[in-house]
Each structure stands twice: as structure tokens, then as C-alpha cells.
Enzyme design. Structure first.
Site, PDB file in Angstrom:
ATOM      1  N   PRO A 149       0.867  -1.025   0.197  1.00 54.13           N
ATOM      2  CA  PRO A 149       0.080  -0.282   0.140  1.00 54.13           C
ATOM      3  C   PRO A 149       0.992   0.824   0.211  1.00 54.13           C
ATOM      4  O   PRO A 149       2.076   1.365   0.703  1.00 54.13           O
ATOM      5  CB  PRO A 149      -0.964  -0.045   1.146  1.00 54.13           C
ATOM      6  CG  PRO A 149      -0.747  -1.780   1.966  1.00 54.13           C
ATOM      7  CD  PRO A 149       0.829  -1.915   1.093  1.00 54.13           C
ATOM      8  N   GLY A 178       1.925   5.354   1.294  1.00 53.31           N
ATOM      9  CA  GLY A 178       1.604   5.706   1.368  1.00 53.31           C
ATOM     10  C   GLY A 178       1.304   5.795   2.855  1.00 53.31           C
ATOM     11  O   GLY A 178       0.815   5.974   4.083  1.00 53.31           O
ATOM     12  N   ALA A 179       1.443   3.983   3.236  1.00 52.74           N
ATOM     13  CA  ALA A 179       0.891   4.110   4.849  1.00 52.74           C
ATOM     14  C   ALA A 179       2.244   3.466   5.193  1.00 52.74           C
ATOM     15  O   ALA A 179       2.150   2.004   6.563  1.00 52.74           O
ATOM     16  CB  ALA A 179       0.047   2.215   4.092  1.00 52.74           C
ATOM     17  N   GLY A 193       6.624   1.004   3.147  1.00 54.88           N
ATOM     18  CA  GLY A 193       7.966   0.959   2.410  1.00 54.88           C
ATOM     19  C   GLY A 193       7.900   0.810   0.861  1.00 54.88           C
ATOM     20  O   GLY A 193       8.741   0.676   0.036  1.00 54.88           O
ATOM     21  N   SER A 194       6.741   1.126   0.349  1.00 56.97           N
ATOM     22  CA  SER A 194       6.675   0.985  -1.316  1.00 56.97           C
ATOM     23  C   SER A 194       7.733   1.875  -1.693  1.00 56.97           C
ATOM     24  O   SER A 194       8.364   1.364  -2.662  1.00 56.97           O
ATOM     25  CB  SER A 194       5.075   1.525  -0.985  1.00 56.97           C
ATOM     26  OG  SER A 194       4.260   1.534  -2.348  1.00 56.97           O
ATOM     27  N   ALA A 253      10.421   3.224  -1.315  1.00 50.53           N
ATOM     28  CA  ALA A 253      11.873   2.355  -0.774  1.00 50.53           C
ATOM     29  C   ALA A 253      11.689   1.161  -1.623  1.00 50.53           C
ATOM     30  O   ALA A 253      12.975   1.213  -2.211  1.00 50.53           O
ATOM     31  CB  ALA A 253      12.343   1.997   0.499  1.00 50.53           C
ATOM     32  N   ALA A 254      10.672   0.406  -1.539  1.00 53.82           N
ATOM     33  CA  ALA A 254      10.489  -1.046  -2.425  1.00 53.82           C
ATOM     34  C   ALA A 254      10.633  -1.054  -3.851  1.00 53.82           C
ATOM     35  O   ALA A 254      11.324  -1.477  -4.393  1.00 53.82           O
ATOM     36  CB  ALA A 254       9.742  -2.098  -1.604  1.00 53.82           C
ATOM     37  N   ASP A 280      14.997   2.222   6.377  1.00 54.58           N
ATOM     38  CA  ASP A 280      13.795   2.365   5.522  1.00 54.58           C
ATOM     39  C   ASP A 280      15.009   0.712   4.559  1.00 54.58           C
ATOM     40  O   ASP A 280      14.147   0.465   4.188  1.00 54.58           O
ATOM     41  CB  ASP A 280      12.875   2.763   5.160  1.00 54.58           C
ATOM     42  CG  ASP A 280      11.916   3.549   5.807  1.00 54.58           C
ATOM     43  OD1 ASP A 280      11.850   2.854   6.803  1.00 54.58           O
ATOM     44  OD2 ASP A 280      10.684   3.827   5.486  1.00 54.58           O
TER      45      ASP A 280
HETATM   46  O1  PMV Z   1       6.666   6.697   7.804  1.00 52.93           O
HETATM   47  P1  PMV Z   1       7.986   5.089   7.997  1.00 52.93           P
HETATM   48  O2  PMV Z   1       7.219   4.287   7.752  1.00 52.93           O
HETATM   49  O3  PMV Z   1       8.871   5.418   6.743  1.00 52.93           O
HETATM   50  O4  PMV Z   1       8.466   5.481   8.981  1.00 52.93           O
HETATM   51  C1  PMV Z   1       9.498   6.729   9.330  1.00 52.93           C
HETATM   52  C2  PMV Z   1      10.275   6.437  10.155  1.00 52.93           C
HETATM   53  C3  PMV Z   1      11.569   7.856  11.479  1.00 52.93           C
HETATM   54  O5  PMV Z   1      11.682   7.048  12.365  1.00 52.93           O
HETATM   55  C4  PMV Z   1      10.167   8.735  11.585  1.00 52.93           C
HETATM   56  C5  PMV Z   1      12.488   8.849  10.305  1.00 52.93           C
HETATM   57  C6  PMV Z   1      13.310   7.469   9.924  1.00 52.93           C
HETATM   58  O6  PMV Z   1      13.964   8.168   8.852  1.00 52.93           O
HETATM   59  O7  PMV Z   1      13.989   7.256  10.371  1.00 52.93           O
END
Ligand code: PMV
Length: 315
Positions: A99, A101-102, A105-106, A108-109, A150
Site C-alpha cells: 500500500p 503512503g501507509a 516502505g512502498s 523504497a521497495a 527503510d
Molecule cells: O513513516 P515511515 O514508516 O517511513 O518511518 C519513518 C521512520 C522515522 O524514524 C520516523 C524516520 C526515519 O527516517 O527513520
């Protein structure tokens, strides 16, 4: 005509230590191997260079026409630069089951899958470190100042104990465990959440440094709990991490409600995951509590609940 080269990469979830990881405290993230982004690349008949298509996002463009900060174009350019290659006459197509924006890691993947496919097409299997470095640069477009967790967990496709600016540590999972990931339905912006925490830290660094230290200690203890298969202890640590995320100002009443509902229905522990201010919560559950906790999360307002298992072995 040669068959396409295909590569994929998993989604991810942060188990503990988000936000404090930006301030060099440890955090733990795990891959979600059953949700993936896919990239395929195939030679094109014409001589127009690299075409990039993301049909699900309605995108189809030539690399040489794309703006510098387009994530897919940046992925291709960095990969080509790394390999000291010029753009091939080929079509690179990406698609994702993760998904968008959830906080899973969409983006980055997709980057990892695309960089790998392009690298392989050009004759080089990129290592996790190489693909992670490329993905880190692309993540800056979305996140501003990402910690790097991520791109690391997605490139390594293994649970990682991560401290910024140090090599990631892969560790033993003594006993598999089940996670539920529940979406609050509230859109969250990692960039905004990270900036808001930074503002609070600048205004009151003595206090926030203590909160970050406590969170780091929890991540350290959570690693030991996972290495020992102490799931009850892990659940308690996740609960404590959520309290610290509340202190950081990144929770919301709706997220707290989901967390409470999961715990009341039998989860060993629950917390928000990722940047907060919306997005997802995770609940650590036993196989027998998957169904009641899923139902409780839906009743408490979750728009979607995913179930995943953190395994003992990752290849
Ligand atoms: O929102 P996400 O799952 O991409 O996670 C961000 C994680 C943070 O620690 C808030 C930011 C980071 O760069 O590590």
C-alpha cells in the site's frame, strides 16, 4: 526477443525505535516478505534510451525527459552512475502490492526492485549495500533527512537492528511471531512528523534526549527479547515504546484507541509504527489471537488490517 529480467523487494514495518533512530538511537525493522514491489526490464526495439513505466500510477516517460527529482528517474540515474553505464534502449516497468503512503516502505521497495532490475540488465547483481545506498539518496526526495532504516531493511530483506551511520546488524529470531498491521485511515507525512519532532527537540532537548534514550534502551531490550523468543516481554516493550511515542507528540487519539483495542482483545503488545500522526499501528499477537484482535482493530476504526509473520529464517 530476450525475456524480461524481473526483480522484487519487500515492504517493511518498524517494530520499535522510530523517530529516536533519527537521533542515532537503535531501532528494529522487519521486512514484510509477502507484500512486494516488482520491476521488470526488457530490451526495446527503438533507440530512444530508457523508458520507465509505472502503469498503476499512470506514469510512462523517457528517462532523458524526466525531472531530476522524479524518484524513478533518480533511481535509474544513480544506478547508471554507480555502474558507469549509459542508459540502455529498454523499458523498465514497476508495480507494487505494497500500500502506498501507509508507512510500509512502498517507495523504497520500488526503488530497490528497479535498481536491482536495471543493474542485472546491465550485467551486475547489486549487493544489498549498493542498492541500499542508491535507495537512501532517492528516499531523501520523500523524507528530507531519512535515518536510513527503510532502505536498509528493504535492501537486506532481513530483520535489522539499525543505528544510523553504522553498518546494520542482522540478528537471530529465536521464535517466529505474528504481527497485525492496522491502518488508521489517516494519511501521515513522514517529512512533517520528523520536522515536528525536531522542532520539539530543539525547544527542549534535555527532555527529548531522555525520551530518545529510553526508546533506544527499549529497542536494545527488544532485540534481546526477540533473540530469546521472549514474546511476552517483547509485547510489554512495544507497549512502553508507544507511551514514549505519545511523549514525542506523534500519536493521535485514533491511534491510541487502536492500540488499546488490540491490547484488550489479547494482543501481547501494540504501538504505532513509522512516523505516526496517522498511518499504522502494529499488534504482536499469538496465532490464536489473530482473529479476535483483527476484529477489535476493525471495530476501533481500522480501515485495513494486514497479518504477517516474522520468520526465523530469511534467505
Ligand atoms: O513513516 P515511515 O514508516 O517511513 O518511518 C519513518 C521512520 C522515522 O524514524 C520516523 C524516520 C526515519 O527516517 O527513520
Amino acid at each position: 526477443m530476450a525475456s524480461p529480467i524481473e526483480r522484487s523487494a519487500p515492504g517493511k514495518v518498524i517494530l520499535c525505535g522510530e523517530h529516536s533512530v533519527v537521533y542515532n538511537r537503535p531501532a528494529i525493522a522487519v521486512p514484510i516478505t509477502d507484500m512486494r514491489a516488482h520491476a521488470s526490464i526488457v530490451a526495446a526495439a527503438g533507440k530512444e534510451g530508457l523508458r520507465i513505466a509505472a502503469p498503476n500510477l499512470g506514469q510512462d516517460f523517457l528517462l532523458h525527459d524526466a525531472p531530476e527529482n522524479h524518484p524513478l528517474a533518480k533511481t535509474a540515474r544513480l544506478t547508471l552512475q554507480h555502474l558507469q553505464a549509459s542508459a540502455p534502449d529498454a523499458t523498465l516497468t514497476v508495480q507494487s502490492d505494497i500500500p502506498i503512503g501507509a508507512g510500509m516502505g512502498s517507495g523504497a521497495a520500488i526503488t530497490v526492485a528497479a535498481a536491482r532490475a536495471l543493474g542485472t540488465y546491465l550485467g551486475t547483481e547489486l549487493t544489498p549495500d549498493e542498492v541500499s545506498a542508491i535507495t537512501y539518496e532517492v528516499e531523501k526526495i520523500h523524507h528530507g533527512t531519512p535515518s536510513g532504516i527503510d532502505n536498509t531493511v528493504i535492501s537486506w530483506e532481513k530483520p535489522v537492528y539499525f543505528i544510523k551511520d553504522t553498518p546494520p546488524e542482522v540478528f537471530e529470531i529465536a521464535r517466529p511471531f505474528e504481527l497485525l498491521i492496522a491502518n488508521s485511515g489517516i494519511a501521515s507525512s513522514t517529512r512533517a512528523a520528523v520536522a515536528a519532532v525536531r522542532q520539539r527537540w530543539v525547544a527542549n532537548s534535555a527532555y527529548y534526549d531522555i525520551v530518545f534514550n529510553c526508546t533506544g534502551a527499549i529497542a536494545h531490550a527488544a532485540r534481546a527479547a526477540i533473540e530469546q523468543g521472549a514474546l511476552q516481554a517483547l509485547g510489554t516493550l512495544l507497549n512502553e515504546n508507544h507511551e514514549l511515542l505519545i511523549k514525542m507528540g506523534v500519536s493521535l487519539p485514533q491511534l491510541d484507541m487502536l492500540v488499546r483495542a488490540a491490547r484488550s482483545a489479547g494482543a501481547l503488545g501494540a504501538k504505532l509504527t513509522g512516523s505516526g500522526q496517522g498511518g499504522n499501528v502494529i499488534a504482536l499477537v499469538m496465532p490464536e489471537t489473530v482473529d479476535p484482535v483483527t476484529a477489535a482493530l476493525h471495530a476501533a476504526g481500522a480501515t485495513k488490517v494486514w497479518h504477517t509473520c516474522v520468520k526465523t529464517r530469511y534467505t
